[in-house]
Design a protein around this motif. Structure first.
Motif, PDB file in Angstrom:
ATOM      1  N   PRO A 212       0.834  -1.210   0.000  1.00 41.98           N
ATOM      2  CA  PRO A 212       0.000   0.000   0.000  1.00 41.98           C
ATOM      3  C   PRO A 212       0.866   1.256   0.000  1.00 41.98           C
ATOM      4  O   PRO A 212       1.903   1.309   0.660  1.00 41.98           O
ATOM      5  N   ASP A 213       0.438   2.254  -0.749  1.00 38.88           N
ATOM      6  CA  ASP A 213       1.161   3.531  -0.788  1.00 38.88           C
ATOM      7  C   ASP A 213       0.732   4.479   0.310  1.00 38.88           C
ATOM      8  O   ASP A 213       1.460   5.414   0.651  1.00 38.88           O
ATOM      9  N   GLU A 214      -0.435   4.272   0.867  1.00 38.46           N
ATOM     10  CA  GLU A 214      -0.958   5.216   1.836  1.00 38.46           C
ATOM     11  C   GLU A 214      -1.714   4.491   2.924  1.00 38.46           C
ATOM     12  O   GLU A 214      -2.084   3.323   2.786  1.00 38.46           O
ATOM     13  N   ASN A 215      -1.884   5.199   4.039  1.00 38.85           N
ATOM     14  CA  ASN A 215      -2.607   4.675   5.184  1.00 38.85           C
ATOM     15  C   ASN A 215      -3.988   5.294   5.252  1.00 38.85           C
ATOM     16  O   ASN A 215      -4.265   6.287   4.575  1.00 38.85           O
ATOM     17  N   PRO A 216      -4.884   4.711   6.042  1.00 42.96           N
ATOM     18  CA  PRO A 216      -6.226   5.291   6.170  1.00 42.96           C
ATOM     19  C   PRO A 216      -6.164   6.742   6.617  1.00 42.96           C
ATOM     20  O   PRO A 216      -5.269   7.144   7.376  1.00 42.96           O
ATOM     21  N   SER A 217      -7.126   7.511   6.195  1.00 44.40           N
ATOM     22  CA  SER A 217      -7.205   8.931   6.566  1.00 44.40           C
ATOM     23  C   SER A 217      -8.268   9.124   7.625  1.00 44.40           C
ATOM     24  O   SER A 217      -9.037   8.212   7.942  1.00 44.40           O
ATOM     25  N   ASN A 218      -8.286  10.372   8.173  1.00 45.61           N
ATOM     26  CA  ASN A 218      -9.302  10.796   9.143  1.00 45.61           C
ATOM     27  C   ASN A 218      -9.358   9.843  10.337  1.00 45.61           C
ATOM     28  O   ASN A 218     -10.430   9.411  10.750  1.00 45.61           O
ATOM     29  N   VAL A 219      -8.169   9.494  10.872  1.00 49.63           N
ATOM     30  CA  VAL A 219      -8.091   8.643  12.070  1.00 49.63           C
ATOM     31  C   VAL A 219      -8.488   9.474  13.280  1.00 49.63           C
ATOM     32  O   VAL A 219      -7.982  10.589  13.478  1.00 49.63           O
ATOM     33  N   GLN A 220      -9.404   8.955  14.111  1.00 49.35           N
ATOM     34  CA  GLN A 220      -9.891   9.671  15.300  1.00 49.35           C
ATOM     35  C   GLN A 220     -10.015   8.701  16.465  1.00 49.35           C
ATOM     36  O   GLN A 220     -10.212   7.490  16.268  1.00 49.35           O
TER      37      GLN A 220
ATOM     38  N   GLU B 161       5.155   4.014   7.523  1.00 45.59           N
ATOM     39  CA  GLU B 161       4.786   4.237   8.919  1.00 45.59           C
ATOM     40  C   GLU B 161       3.786   5.378   9.002  1.00 45.59           C
ATOM     41  O   GLU B 161       4.005   6.466   8.473  1.00 45.59           O
ATOM     42  N   PRO B 162       2.626   5.146   9.689  1.00 50.28           N
ATOM     43  CA  PRO B 162       1.605   6.206   9.744  1.00 50.28           C
ATOM     44  C   PRO B 162       1.958   7.276  10.768  1.00 50.28           C
ATOM     45  O   PRO B 162       2.750   7.048  11.689  1.00 50.28           O
ATOM     46  N   SER B 163       1.374   8.427  10.634  1.00 51.59           N
ATOM     47  CA  SER B 163       1.525   9.503  11.620  1.00 51.59           C
ATOM     48  C   SER B 163       0.585   9.239  12.789  1.00 51.59           C
ATOM     49  O   SER B 163      -0.414   8.528  12.670  1.00 51.59           O
ATOM     50  N   GLU B 164       0.937   9.803  13.958  1.00 51.49           N
ATOM     51  CA  GLU B 164       0.152   9.598  15.180  1.00 51.49           C
ATOM     52  C   GLU B 164      -0.862  10.719  15.347  1.00 51.49           C
ATOM     53  O   GLU B 164      -0.602  11.856  14.977  1.00 51.49           O
ATOM     54  N   VAL B 165      -1.995  10.357  15.901  1.00 48.46           N
ATOM     55  CA  VAL B 165      -3.014  11.355  16.242  1.00 48.46           C
ATOM     56  C   VAL B 165      -3.355  11.212  17.715  1.00 48.46           C
ATOM     57  O   VAL B 165      -3.109  10.170  18.331  1.00 48.46           O
ATOM     58  N   ILE B 166      -3.855  12.262  18.327  1.00 47.72           N
ATOM     59  CA  ILE B 166      -4.229  12.261  19.749  1.00 47.72           C
ATOM     60  C   ILE B 166      -5.734  12.125  19.848  1.00 47.72           C
ATOM     61  O   ILE B 166      -6.483  12.859  19.208  1.00 47.72           O
ATOM     62  N   GLY B 167      -6.176  11.165  20.646  1.00 41.06           N
ATOM     63  CA  GLY B 167      -7.590  10.986  20.925  1.00 41.06           C
ATOM     64  C   GLY B 167      -7.831  10.955  22.420  1.00 41.06           C
ATOM     65  O   GLY B 167      -6.893  11.000  23.214  1.00 41.06           O
ATOM     66  N   HIS B 168      -9.055  10.901  22.830  1.00 37.66           N
ATOM     67  CA  HIS B 168      -9.423  10.868  24.259  1.00 37.66           C
ATOM     68  C   HIS B 168     -10.425   9.758  24.496  1.00 37.66           C
ATOM     69  O   HIS B 168     -11.276   9.478  23.645  1.00 37.66           O
ATOM     70  N   SER B 169     -10.301   9.193  25.676  1.00 37.27           N
ATOM     71  CA  SER B 169     -11.308   8.216  26.080  1.00 37.27           C
ATOM     72  C   SER B 169     -12.600   8.944  26.399  1.00 37.27           C
ATOM     73  O   SER B 169     -12.664  10.177  26.365  1.00 37.27           O
ATOM     74  N   GLY B 170     -13.661   8.219  26.768  1.00 33.16           N
ATOM     75  CA  GLY B 170     -14.986   8.787  26.896  1.00 33.16           C
ATOM     76  C   GLY B 170     -15.127   9.851  27.979  1.00 33.16           C
ATOM     77  O   GLY B 170     -14.437   9.832  28.989  1.00 33.16           O
ATOM     78  N   GLU B 171     -16.057  10.793  27.743  1.00 35.58           N
ATOM     79  CA  GLU B 171     -16.328  11.878  28.690  1.00 35.58           C
ATOM     80  C   GLU B 171     -17.405  11.446  29.681  1.00 35.58           C
ATOM     81  O   GLU B 171     -18.167  10.518  29.434  1.00 35.58           O
ATOM     82  N   ASP B 172     -17.480  12.245  30.843  1.00 31.21           N
ATOM     83  CA  ASP B 172     -18.566  12.118  31.813  1.00 31.21           C
ATOM     84  C   ASP B 172     -19.078  13.503  32.116  1.00 31.21           C
ATOM     85  O   ASP B 172     -18.430  14.505  31.774  1.00 31.21           O
ATOM     86  N   LEU B 173     -20.255  13.621  32.791  1.00 34.57           N
ATOM     87  CA  LEU B 173     -20.835  14.931  33.063  1.00 34.57           C
ATOM     88  C   LEU B 173     -19.937  15.722  34.008  1.00 34.57           C
ATOM     89  O   LEU B 173     -19.284  15.149  34.890  1.00 34.57           O
ATOM     90  N   PRO B 174     -19.891  17.076  33.804  1.00 32.84           N
ATOM     91  CA  PRO B 174     -19.089  17.905  34.719  1.00 32.84           C
ATOM     92  C   PRO B 174     -19.580  17.744  36.160  1.00 32.84           C
ATOM     93  O   PRO B 174     -20.763  17.487  36.419  1.00 32.84           O
ATOM     94  N   MET B 175     -18.650  17.936  37.131  1.00 34.87           N
ATOM     95  CA  MET B 175     -18.991  17.704  38.541  1.00 34.87           C
ATOM     96  C   MET B 175     -19.243  18.994  39.296  1.00 34.87           C
ATOM     97  O   MET B 175     -19.886  18.981  40.349  1.00 34.87           O
TER      98      MET B 175
END
Length: 1167
Positions: free
Chosen positions: A711-719, A797-811
């Motif tokens: 493959p020449d390219e990696n998947p796009s729009n990684v989230q 080698e693909p580039s890295e992206v930053i994601g977050h685990s799930g949110e909860d309601l503000p306290m």
């Protein structure tokens, strides 16, 4: 010989008489010519060299005209031919034509010879050419023994025809026993002498039926030569030979041809290979437009030769072994030809003239003259005649000088003979143009008024306009020698009667003609250039203007030809419409307008456009692993240039039947280099685009399968976004089929918590675009990457992206909420931000909830409607607009993340200050009297505070819409009505009303009302009108006067009879106008117009006895100013009903225009 035809039977008569010195022109008028004496003129004769069919009667033509009609005689071989002594010869009645009867026993050969016809009357004799009579001959071929021709392959051969000598010479052609023409070529061809030439013989030339035929056209017979046998024997090898000329022989020859004839030069050569013939003229060029090559360029043909074509012509025969040439010296001689042929001469007694006879030739011809067929040297003498070479000069001629002269020009190649008469006439003037002839011309074009005349001596011509007008002179007229009056630029005032006067010493005559000048025909709206799409509809206009006395006809043409016979073409009075336009309708359309006097036209081009035709002949070249060149041929652009080509591809391996956009190129380009991906089975197609649209796709190209690769390219729009507080959802956009570059496409998904020294965790998945990581802490950052791989290996080698685990309601809720009231409708709120850790997700902003608790002016509660304002990001303040004045509000603030809202802050209470009130809810004006009005109103819907008072302003309006002085009254806030007194009667007032709080005045409401009219004043106002100037009063007085007159007459009659008339009739006749019903102009209520109309006031009808204003009494009554309430008057004349007005801005204190005048009598103005 010059031929002139004169029709004595009123047919077309051509008598061309050239005026020399002072010679007369005789008009071509049959009636005139029938009356004038004229020497004979030969009009028809047989050709000089006359070959006749010996089987048919011989007809020798000789026709002539003259006045009196001429008699005819013939000579044969120079001596008189007495036709009365030959039973086989007759002459046609009233003609000189001889008929020799051959079919009843005569022999054509016995009548061979030279014949000449003479036509004679009292004024002279004309003679014909010498006519040589020869019967045609078609002799048989002489018997001869023909030996077979034994020829070696490659040698040349000539088969001689040698036809019998015939008269005229026969036409030669070669055929076989089956009467099929023998094929001819550069190798085998027929010469001008009829022989058949072979440049070289081939085995296929062997045959025994080479037959020469001679066709004699006069006798319609064909003679056949005995068949000739040719046998070709082969020898190996065949010897090639350089060219030699078979005809003409030798290196040079000569040729003499006569001027005007066709020059034919021939060169036929032998050789192997077959020679090619080329022609040149030494020292010059072959004449471009008169030169032709025949018989496979073996014959040079030059038509209409002249002396300039003399010279040396060289033919060159060439093959690969060499060349041969021959020079033909051509000399062009000339039989005599006319430079100036003598022309008939008509003279008056005593006039002079000349006959000129000039001819040329090579050699130069000899000129000789005859008079009445006799050589002039031995002809009777005429003292008025003098011969000077090629010219005869006539001086002071008399009537006896009339004669026919013959000019003979001859050399060794032929002769010319021309008759020309001299006719001396003495005639009074005659006008030949019909009387009262009508001429019609178009304005600004020339007008030619004929006055065809004749007289001898030649008359003088004068023109007059009208019967008694003065003679016409000046630059605005042109007077032609033939009597015609020309008005170069005729105008409308040129119309009229014109008189032509002709006079000579023998008399005078005049004639009238009429001229009408018409307006020109014009196309005032011409057809215009049109561009129309195929299958559309188009229309060309052709609107004309023409003289009303002329009947125009309109014709439409397409490309200067008639319109196609097609029902799609609709020709209207002023247009041409083409329905369902097709490509063949393309062209130029012309509207032609014809009248009997003029013609105009206008053209326009129709261009039919359509989407282009699809490209074709797609071809793939230069196939490489990652590129290929595609070329194509464009289809027809259909009159709209191709702007670009769109190239699409199909992946037959992954998405068969689905076409994708690849690229596009400009419309001038027909090749393109295409980039390719591995592991794709490509097919391409091309679409042409112009301004009209896109063509149909071309046929697909051949398929091309590229090789597999990593493959020449990696998947796009990684989230990475958690859907629950304890997970991480990793998503990406999968690669398309052609991006896989090979089989076995999979994805390696890797993740680790950010800022923690952890190893990467990885999984490999296929056929999905999402992976869920469970058991994660709430809202922490992760490093994520997704790599593609297939059976051949990994993508880069693909580039890295930053994601977050799930949110909860503000306290935590925002703290320290503060409100600052800016004005009665706007407040500003502040709060402290919450700690980011307590947000437990992405901070999206803050929401402010606020609601109105109660109005401080009414102390009444209502349904609570909460409003929400959202402030994005980490903002800690915001504005609250649209608040209601003098009210109590509450609000709280909440923080928002991706999961939802946090807890609310404690409610905060704030109050808004007072504002200005809204306008009073209504204003009604009732109970109008002579000097008072009652006002009633409602409190403002939104007081916005504590009302302190009401302000009333009013001012009168007079009947000219001017405003009077403004009066202001302050009214306590607890009042809801007011009676205004001491007002002017019958006056319109405008009122402005608003409420006030301590902050200021609110918006105002306006109304208008009218005090009622004093009936006593009505009568007084009526009497104040100057009734003496009123139309109704004048009419009434006239009626009264007429009535009194009638009564006096009746009284007088009755008194004469002693009778009496009743007192009642007298009382009726003198009724008091004060107690009569009021007419339209008696001063009652009148209609009024809007302020914009400014029209004179129109009087209305009297109010009915029930005091009700009816709608039909006035189309613009007071009822129209209300809101549907029927207006009526009480018995005391007061107006009943609500009169509602319109809200307006408060006017200035000065005069200002009002909306409408009072419906009261327009004569009453306010004081």
């Amino acid at each position: 010989m010059m031929k002139k035809s004169i029709s004595a039977s009123k047919a077309s008569l051509v008598l061309f008489l050239c005026q020399m010195i002072s010679a007369l022109d005789v008009p071509l008028d049959s009636k005139l010519l029938e009356e004038l004496s004229q020497p004979p003129t030969i009009t028809q004769q047989s050709p000089k060299d006359y070959i006749v069919d010996p089987r048919e009667n011989i007809v020798i033509q000789c026709e002539a005209k003259g006045k009196p009609p001429p008699s005819f005689s013939w000579t044969r071989n120079g001596t008189h031919f007495d036709i009365d002594k030959d039973a086989q010869v007759t002459m046609k009645p009233n003609s000189g034509t001889l008929v020799i009867n051959i079919m009843n026993g005569g022999k054509a050969e016995a009548y061979e010879g030279v014949y000449q016809c003479t036509a004679r009357n009292e004024r002279g004799a004309a003679i014909s050419n010498n006519i040589i009579i020869r019967p045609s001959r078609s002799p048989l071929w002489t018997k001869e023994k023909l030996e077979p021709n034994q020829v070696r392959e490659g040698d040349s051969l000539v088969l001689h025809c040698r036809p019998p000598v015939g008269l005229p010479p026969p036409i030669i052609f070669w055929m076989d026993n089956a009467f099929q023409r023998l094929p001819q070529s550069e190798r085998v061809s027929q010469g001008l002498n009829g022989d058949l030439y072979f440049s070289n013989v081939q085995p296929e030339d062997t045959r025994e039926d080479y037959i020469c035929y001679a066709r004699f056209n006069h006798t319609q017979t064909i003679q056949q030569k005995q068949p000739i046998s040719v046998k070709v024997f082969s020898t190996k090898p065949v010897t090639e030979r350089q060219p030699i000329l078979l005809t003409p022989t030798g290196s040079t020859s000569t040729k003499v041809e006569l001027r005007g004839n066709v020059l034919l030069l021939e060169c036929i050569a032998a050789g192997l290979p077959t020679p090619v013939i080329r022609w040149i003229k030494e020292g010059g060029e072959l004449p471009a437009n008169r030169t032709f090559f025949e018989n496979f360029k073996k014959t040079l043909k030059i038509i209409d030769v002249s002396e300039a074509d003399s010279g040396n012509y060289k033919c060159i025969a060439r093959n690969i072994l060499g060349s041969a040439h021959h020079v033909i010296s051509v000399t062009v001689k000339a039989a005599p030809y006319w430079i100036t042929a003598p022309r008939n001469l008509v003279l008056s007694p005593g006039e002079d003239g000349t006959l000129i006879c000039r001819a040329n030739g090579n050699p130069k011809p000899n000129i000789s003259w005859l008079a009445n067929g006799v050589p002039i040297a031995i002809a009777p003498e005429d003292p008025s005649r003098k011969v000077d070479g090629d010219t005869i000069i006539f001086s002071h001629v008399q009537e006896r000088s009339s004669a026919v002269y013959q000019c003979n020009a001859s050399n060794e190649y032929g002769y010319l003979l021309a008759n020309a008469f001299v006719n001396v006439l003495a005639e009074p003037p005659r006008i030949l143009t019909p009387a009262n002839k009508l001429y019609q011309v178009i304005a600004d074009s020339p007008a030619l008024l004929d006055c065809a005349y004749f007289g001898s001596p030649k008359p003088e011509i004068e023109w007059f306009k009208g019967v008694k007008g003065s003679i016409l002179r000046g630059d605005e007229y042109v007077f032609h020698d033939n009597g015609t009056l020309e008005i170069p630029v005729a105008q409308k005032d040129s119309t009229g009667t014109y008189t032509c006067v002709a006079r000579n010493e023998l008399g005078k005559i005049q004639n009238e003609v009429r001229l009408e000048v018409k307006d020109p025909t014009m196309i005032i709206k011409q057809p215009e250039y049109k561009v129309i799409q195929r299958y559309g509809q188009v229309s060309f206009e052709c609107i004309i203007k023409h003289d009303f006395t002329l009947l125009p006809t309109v014709i439409w043409l397409k490309d200067n030809d008639e319109l196609p016979d097609d029902e799609r073409f609709l020709v209207g009075k002023d247009n041409l419409t083409i329905m369902n336009v097709t490509d063949k309708d393309d062209g130029t359309y012309t509207c032609i307008v014809n009248t009997t006097l003029d013609s105009v036209s206008a053209s326009a081009v129709l261009t039919v456009v359509a989407r282009p035709n699809p490209p074709f002949d797609l071809e793939l070249t230069g196939q490489l692993e990652r590129s290929v060149e595609l070329s194509w041929i464009p289809g027809d652009e259909n009159n709209s240039p191709i702007t670009n080509f769109v190239i699409e591809y199909e992946d037959g391996l992954h998405e068969p039947g689905v076409w994708h956009y690849q690229t596009e190129v400009p419309g001038t380009q027909t090749t393109v280099q295409l980039k390719l991906s591995p592991y794709v089975n490509y097919s391409f197609r091309v679409i042409a685009v112009n301004e009209i649209g896109r063509s149909q796709p071309s046929e697909p190209s051949e398929q091309y399968l590229t090789k597999s690769a990593n493959p020449d390219e990696n998947p796009s729009n990684v989230q990475g976004i958690g859907s629950e507080p304890d997970n991480l959802v990793i998503t990406w956009e999968s690669l398309k089929g052609f991006q896989s570059n090979g089989p076995g496409l999979q994805y390696k998904v890797s993740w680790r918590q950010k800022d923690v020294d952890d190893e990467w965790t990885s999984v490999i998945v296929a056929n999905v675009s999402k992976y869920i990581v469970s058991g994660t802490p709430t809202f922490v950052p992760y490093e994520i990457k997704v790599q593609a791989l297939n059976d051949l290996g990994y993508a880069p080698e693909p580039s890295e992206v930053i994601g977050h685990s799930g949110e909860d309601l503000p306290m935590v809720a925002p703290g320290n909420v503060q409100v600052h009231v800016i004005n009665s409708t706007l407040a500003k709120v502040h709060w402290d931000p919450v700690p980011l850790k307590s947000v437990r997700g992405h901070l999206q902003g803050y929401k402010v909830y606020y609601w109105k608790v109660q109005s401080l002016s009414r102390r009444s509660r209502r349904h609570v409607e909460k409003k929400i304002l959202t402030f994005r990001g980490n903002k800690t303040f915001g504005m609250l607009p649209g608040l209601e004045p003098f009210s109590s509000y509450k609000l709280n603030v909440r923080v928002v993340n991706g999961k939802g809202e946090g807890p609310a802050s404690p409610d905060k209470v704030f109050k808004t200050p007072e504002g200005v009130p809204s306008s009073p809810s209504f204003l009604k004006i009732t109970n109008p009297t002579l000097d008072s009005l009652t006002l009633e109103w409602g409190s403002p819907t939104h007081p916005n505070g504590v009302l302190t008072s009401y302000i009333l302003k009013f001012q009168p309006i007079n009947n000219t819409h001017e405003l009077g002085p403004l009066v202001e009254i302050r009214i306590p806030a607890n009042e809801s009505s007011l009676i205004l007194k001491n007002l002017n009667y019958s006056t319109r007032y405008k009122f402005y009303f608003n409420a006030q709080t301590s902050v200021g005045s609110g918006s105002q409401i306006t109304e208008e009302a009218v005090t009622i009219m004093d009936e006593g004043k009505i009568a007084m106002a009526s009497r104040q009108v100057d009734i003496a100037t009123q139309g109704w009063f004048i009419g009434l007085m006239c009626a009264v006067a007429l009535l009194i007159l009638i009564l006096l007459i009746v009284c007088f009659i009755r008194r004469n009879k002693g009778g009496k008339y009743p007192v009642k009739e007298k009382e009726d006749a003198h009724a008091d106008p004060e107690i009569q019903p009021m007419k339209e102009d008696d001063g009652t209520f009148g209609e009024y117009s809007d302020a914009e109309d400014h029209k004179p006031l129109k009087k209305g009808s009297r109010t009915p006895s029930d005091r009700t204003v009816k709608k039909e009494d006035s189309d613009d009554s007071l009822v129209d100013y209300g809101e549907g309430v029927n207006g009526q008057f009480n018995e005391d004349g007061s107006f009943i009903g609500q009169y509602s007005g319109k809200k307006e801005k408060e006017p200035a204190e000065g005069n200002e225009s009002s909306e409408a005048p009072s419906p009261v009598n327009a004569m009453n103005s306010f004081v």
